[in-house]
Design a protein around this motif. Structure first.
Motif, PDB file in Angstrom:
ATOM      1  N   ARG A 122       0.827  -1.143   0.060  1.00 17.39           N
ATOM      2  CA  ARG A 122       0.093   0.071   0.099  1.00 17.39           C
ATOM      3  C   ARG A 122       0.859   1.266   0.048  1.00 17.39           C
ATOM      4  O   ARG A 122       0.575   2.209  -0.885  1.00 17.39           O
ATOM      5  CB  ARG A 122      -0.941  -0.071   1.144  1.00 17.39           C
ATOM      6  CG  ARG A 122      -1.955   1.163   1.079  1.00 17.39           C
ATOM      7  CD  ARG A 122      -2.963   0.759   1.889  1.00 17.39           C
ATOM      8  NE  ARG A 122      -3.965  -0.449   1.881  1.00 17.39           N
ATOM      9  CZ  ARG A 122      -4.788  -0.371   0.957  1.00 17.39           C
ATOM     10  NH1 ARG A 122      -5.267   0.666   0.455  1.00 17.39           N
ATOM     11  NH2 ARG A 122      -5.354  -1.505   0.739  1.00 17.39           N
ATOM     12  N   PRO A 123       2.117   1.230   0.641  1.00 20.06           N
ATOM     13  CA  PRO A 123       2.729   2.583   0.713  1.00 20.06           C
ATOM     14  C   PRO A 123       3.533   3.094  -0.641  1.00 20.06           C
ATOM     15  O   PRO A 123       3.329   4.034  -0.915  1.00 20.06           O
ATOM     16  CB  PRO A 123       3.856   2.411   1.850  1.00 20.06           C
ATOM     17  CG  PRO A 123       3.404   1.319   2.605  1.00 20.06           C
ATOM     18  CD  PRO A 123       2.310   0.419   1.880  1.00 20.06           C
ATOM     19  N   GLU A 124       3.423   2.070  -1.699  1.00 21.47           N
ATOM     20  CA  GLU A 124       3.906   2.187  -2.937  1.00 21.47           C
ATOM     21  C   GLU A 124       2.770   2.947  -3.779  1.00 21.47           C
ATOM     22  O   GLU A 124       2.869   3.450  -4.736  1.00 21.47           O
ATOM     23  CB  GLU A 124       4.268   1.058  -3.531  1.00 21.47           C
ATOM     24  CG  GLU A 124       5.445   0.460  -2.931  1.00 21.47           C
ATOM     25  CD  GLU A 124       5.920  -0.737  -3.723  1.00 21.47           C
ATOM     26  OE1 GLU A 124       5.260  -1.524  -4.407  1.00 21.47           O
ATOM     27  OE2 GLU A 124       7.227  -1.298  -3.183  1.00 21.47           O
ATOM     28  N   PHE A 125       1.347   2.875  -3.519  1.00 21.86           N
ATOM     29  CA  PHE A 125       0.435   3.181  -4.223  1.00 21.86           C
ATOM     30  C   PHE A 125       0.325   4.650  -4.505  1.00 21.86           C
ATOM     31  O   PHE A 125       0.142   4.956  -5.563  1.00 21.86           O
ATOM     32  CB  PHE A 125      -1.202   2.637  -3.738  1.00 21.86           C
ATOM     33  CG  PHE A 125      -1.275   1.551  -4.034  1.00 21.86           C
ATOM     34  CD1 PHE A 125      -0.423   0.474  -4.697  1.00 21.86           C
ATOM     35  CD2 PHE A 125      -2.466   1.096  -3.088  1.00 21.86           C
ATOM     36  CE1 PHE A 125      -0.915  -0.738  -4.767  1.00 21.86           C
ATOM     37  CE2 PHE A 125      -2.760  -0.421  -3.031  1.00 21.86           C
ATOM     38  CZ  PHE A 125      -2.005  -1.351  -3.881  1.00 21.86           C
ATOM     39  N   ALA A 126       0.818   5.597  -3.638  1.00 22.00           N
ATOM     40  CA  ALA A 126       0.764   6.767  -3.770  1.00 22.00           C
ATOM     41  C   ALA A 126       1.977   7.356  -4.617  1.00 22.00           C
ATOM     42  O   ALA A 126       1.641   8.242  -5.608  1.00 22.00           O
ATOM     43  CB  ALA A 126       0.895   7.656  -2.222  1.00 22.00           C
ATOM     44  N   GLU A 127       3.053   6.708  -4.474  1.00 22.14           N
ATOM     45  CA  GLU A 127       4.119   7.035  -5.320  1.00 22.14           C
ATOM     46  C   GLU A 127       3.882   6.569  -6.922  1.00 22.14           C
ATOM     47  O   GLU A 127       4.192   7.393  -7.864  1.00 22.14           O
ATOM     48  CB  GLU A 127       5.368   6.173  -4.849  1.00 22.14           C
ATOM     49  CG  GLU A 127       6.636   6.840  -5.533  1.00 22.14           C
ATOM     50  CD  GLU A 127       7.863   6.386  -4.878  1.00 22.14           C
ATOM     51  OE1 GLU A 127       8.813   6.348  -5.712  1.00 22.14           O
ATOM     52  OE2 GLU A 127       7.705   5.626  -3.846  1.00 22.14           O
ATOM     53  N   ILE A 128       3.276   5.476  -6.934  1.00 26.00           N
ATOM     54  CA  ILE A 128       2.864   4.998  -8.437  1.00 26.00           C
ATOM     55  C   ILE A 128       1.954   5.970  -8.854  1.00 26.00           C
ATOM     56  O   ILE A 128       1.781   6.467 -10.147  1.00 26.00           O
ATOM     57  CB  ILE A 128       2.242   3.447  -8.328  1.00 26.00           C
ATOM     58  CG1 ILE A 128       3.451   2.459  -7.965  1.00 26.00           C
ATOM     59  CG2 ILE A 128       1.592   3.211  -9.711  1.00 26.00           C
ATOM     60  CD1 ILE A 128       2.819   1.236  -7.611  1.00 26.00           C
ATOM     61  N   ASN A 129       0.802   6.218  -8.126  1.00 30.92           N
ATOM     62  CA  ASN A 129      -0.174   7.076  -8.676  1.00 30.92           C
ATOM     63  C   ASN A 129       0.338   8.639  -9.054  1.00 30.92           C
ATOM     64  O   ASN A 129       0.257   9.224 -10.220  1.00 30.92           O
ATOM     65  CB  ASN A 129      -1.446   7.654  -7.650  1.00 30.92           C
ATOM     66  CG  ASN A 129      -2.164   6.364  -7.308  1.00 30.92           C
ATOM     67  OD1 ASN A 129      -2.480   5.647  -8.388  1.00 30.92           O
ATOM     68  ND2 ASN A 129      -2.844   6.137  -6.235  1.00 30.92           N
ATOM     69  N   GLU A 130       1.407   9.033  -8.251  1.00 32.47           N
ATOM     70  CA  GLU A 130       2.084  10.443  -8.691  1.00 32.47           C
ATOM     71  C   GLU A 130       2.651  10.310 -10.020  1.00 32.47           C
ATOM     72  O   GLU A 130       2.787  11.109 -10.809  1.00 32.47           O
ATOM     73  CB  GLU A 130       3.011  10.828  -7.544  1.00 32.47           C
ATOM     74  CG  GLU A 130       3.805  11.988  -7.900  1.00 32.47           C
ATOM     75  CD  GLU A 130       2.655  13.537  -7.989  1.00 32.47           C
ATOM     76  OE1 GLU A 130       3.276  14.402  -8.399  1.00 32.47           O
ATOM     77  OE2 GLU A 130       1.517  13.376  -7.564  1.00 32.47           O
ATOM     78  N   LEU A 164       2.031  12.349 -13.370  1.00 29.05           N
ATOM     79  CA  LEU A 164       3.083  13.254 -14.185  1.00 29.05           C
ATOM     80  C   LEU A 164       3.476  12.565 -15.513  1.00 29.05           C
ATOM     81  O   LEU A 164       3.477  13.262 -16.372  1.00 29.05           O
ATOM     82  CB  LEU A 164       4.417  13.098 -13.352  1.00 29.05           C
ATOM     83  CG  LEU A 164       4.300  13.804 -12.087  1.00 29.05           C
ATOM     84  CD1 LEU A 164       5.782  13.430 -11.300  1.00 29.05           C
ATOM     85  CD2 LEU A 164       4.248  15.361 -12.154  1.00 29.05           C
ATOM     86  N   GLY A 165       2.953  11.260 -15.479  1.00 26.14           N
ATOM     87  CA  GLY A 165       3.137  10.719 -16.869  1.00 26.14           C
ATOM     88  C   GLY A 165       2.341  11.046 -18.076  1.00 26.14           C
ATOM     89  O   GLY A 165       2.438  11.391 -19.063  1.00 26.14           O
ATOM     90  N   LEU A 166       1.100  11.090 -17.239  1.00 28.73           N
ATOM     91  CA  LEU A 166      -0.432  11.641 -18.213  1.00 28.73           C
ATOM     92  C   LEU A 166      -0.065  12.951 -18.550  1.00 28.73           C
ATOM     93  O   LEU A 166      -0.379  13.404 -19.865  1.00 28.73           O
ATOM     94  CB  LEU A 166      -1.508  11.326 -17.491  1.00 28.73           C
ATOM     95  CG  LEU A 166      -1.741   9.825 -17.366  1.00 28.73           C
ATOM     96  CD1 LEU A 166      -3.137   9.765 -16.326  1.00 28.73           C
ATOM     97  CD2 LEU A 166      -2.127   9.185 -18.634  1.00 28.73           C
ATOM     98  N   LYS A 167       0.337  13.823 -17.718  1.00 34.98           N
ATOM     99  CA  LYS A 167       0.700  15.147 -18.039  1.00 34.98           C
ATOM    100  C   LYS A 167       1.759  15.404 -19.011  1.00 34.98           C
ATOM    101  O   LYS A 167       1.823  16.178 -20.087  1.00 34.98           O
ATOM    102  CB  LYS A 167       1.177  15.850 -16.685  1.00 34.98           C
ATOM    103  CG  LYS A 167       1.251  17.627 -16.939  1.00 34.98           C
ATOM    104  CD  LYS A 167       1.600  18.242 -15.506  1.00 34.98           C
ATOM    105  CE  LYS A 167       1.894  19.454 -15.899  1.00 34.98           C
ATOM    106  NZ  LYS A 167       2.842  19.930 -16.917  1.00 34.98           N
ATOM    107  N   ASP A 168       2.742  14.532 -19.041  1.00 31.86           N
ATOM    108  CA  ASP A 168       3.613  14.757 -20.051  1.00 31.86           C
ATOM    109  C   ASP A 168       3.363  14.283 -21.641  1.00 31.86           C
ATOM    110  O   ASP A 168       3.560  14.921 -22.413  1.00 31.86           O
ATOM    111  CB  ASP A 168       5.006  13.788 -19.654  1.00 31.86           C
ATOM    112  CG  ASP A 168       5.848  14.407 -18.583  1.00 31.86           C
ATOM    113  OD1 ASP A 168       5.743  15.460 -18.355  1.00 31.86           O
ATOM    114  OD2 ASP A 168       6.671  13.573 -18.079  1.00 31.86           O
ATOM    115  N   LEU A 169       2.091  13.164 -21.458  1.00 26.69           N
ATOM    116  CA  LEU A 169       1.728  12.956 -22.651  1.00 26.69           C
ATOM    117  C   LEU A 169       0.695  13.870 -23.228  1.00 26.69           C
ATOM    118  O   LEU A 169       0.875  14.252 -24.496  1.00 26.69           O
ATOM    119  CB  LEU A 169       0.744  11.787 -22.542  1.00 26.69           C
ATOM    120  CG  LEU A 169       1.393  10.254 -22.306  1.00 26.69           C
ATOM    121  CD1 LEU A 169       0.461   9.045 -21.935  1.00 26.69           C
ATOM    122  CD2 LEU A 169       2.386   9.976 -23.319  1.00 26.69           C
ATOM    123  N   ASP A 170       0.210  14.704 -22.339  1.00 26.84           N
ATOM    124  CA  ASP A 170      -0.812  15.686 -22.820  1.00 26.84           C
ATOM    125  C   ASP A 170       0.085  16.928 -23.228  1.00 26.84           C
ATOM    126  O   ASP A 170       0.005  17.551 -24.470  1.00 26.84           O
ATOM    127  CB  ASP A 170      -1.544  16.384 -21.702  1.00 26.84           C
ATOM    128  CG  ASP A 170      -2.670  15.609 -21.264  1.00 26.84           C
ATOM    129  OD1 ASP A 170      -2.971  14.744 -22.031  1.00 26.84           O
ATOM    130  OD2 ASP A 170      -3.202  15.664 -20.020  1.00 26.84           O
TER     131      ASP A 170
END
Length: 201
Positions: free
Chosen positions: A19-27, A31-37
Motif C-alpha cells: 500500500r505505501p507504494e500506491f501513492a508514489e505510483i499514482n504520482e 506526471l506521466g499523463l501530464k507529459d503525454l498531454d
C-alpha cells in the motif's frame, strides 16, 4: 523507507504492490499523463506550423508561376496577330443540348485573361459561326434546354448583328417534339436578318 523495484521486476512479480507504494505510483502516473498531454500539445503546434509553412510555400509557388507567365512569348504578340489566331481557332463553335461535349472556343479564349477577353469581345466575327445540336424535348432535358438557350443568347449578344453561319441538327428533338417550338429555334429565328448561311438537318 521502501523503494519501488524496477518496473520489469514489478511486472514479473506475483506479489501485489504494498500500500505505501500506491501513492508514489499514482504520482508517477499523474506526471506521466501530464507529459503525454504536453507532447500532444507540442505535436499539434508543430503540425500547425508545418501546415502554415506549406500554405506560405504554395502561395509563393503560385506567385512565382504568375511572374513566369508574364515572360511568356505569347504576351509579346501584337493584338492583330492574336486576333488572327483566334479566328483560326473559332472556325465553328458547337453547342450541344443534353449530350455531347460542347466546343466553345470563343468563350474559352475570352476566359484566359483580361486582354484576351477584351480582344475576343471586340471581334464579333469570333462568335458568329455556330453548330447547334438539339436533343429530346422530354422533361429530363429541360435543364439543358435552358442552358443552351442561355449560351445562344450569350453568343448572339457578342456577335453584335454580325452575319451568322448556322448549322442546326435537330433530328432527335424533331422526332419527339410533336409540334412544340424549341426555344433555341425561336431565338435563332428572331435573328434571321443576320443569317448568312443556314444548314438544317
Amino acid at each position: 523507507m521502501s523503494t519501488i523495484p524496477p518496473m520489469s521486476e514489478k511486472l514479473r512479480s506475483v506479489i501485489w504492490c504494498i500500500r505505501p507504494e500506491f501513492a508514489e505510483i499514482n504520482e508517477i502516473l499523474r506526471l506521466g499523463l501530464k507529459d503525454l498531454d504536453d507532447y500532444d500539445t507540442e505535436i499539434h503546434e508543430l503540425q500547425s506550423r508545418i501546415l502554415y509553412t506549406n500554405l506560405r510555400k504554395k502561395r509563393l509557388e503560385e506567385h512565382l508561376e504568375k511572374l513566369r507567365s508574364l515572360k511568356a512569348p505569347i504576351r509579346k504578340l501584337p493584338n492583330e496577330l492574336l486576333l488572327h489566331i483566334f479566328m483560326f481557332c473559332c472556325n465553328q463553335d458547337e453547342l450541344h443540348q443534353g449530350f455531347g461535349r460542347p466546343k466553345l472556343n470563343a468563350l474559352a479564349i475570352s476566359a484566359v485573361c483580361a486582354r484576351w477577353r477584351d480582344l475576343a469581345e471586340s471581334r464579333p466575327s469570333l462568335w458568329c459561326s455556330l453548330s447547334v445540336v438539339l436533343s429530346s424535348s422530354e422533361e429530363e432535358f429541360e435543364e439543358s434546354e435552358h442552358a443552351i438557350v442561355a449560351m445562344l443568347k450569350y453568343y448572339l449578344a457578342h456577335s453584335k448583328d454580325w452575319q451568322l453561319s448556322l448549322d442546326i441538327n435537330a433530328d432527335v428533338w424533331w422526332e419527339e417534339a410533336e409540334g412544340i417550338d424549341h426555344p433555341a429555334l425561336v431565338l435563332l429565328a428572331s435573328q434571321s436578318h443576320c443569317w448568312r448561311d443556314l444548314s438544317f438537318n
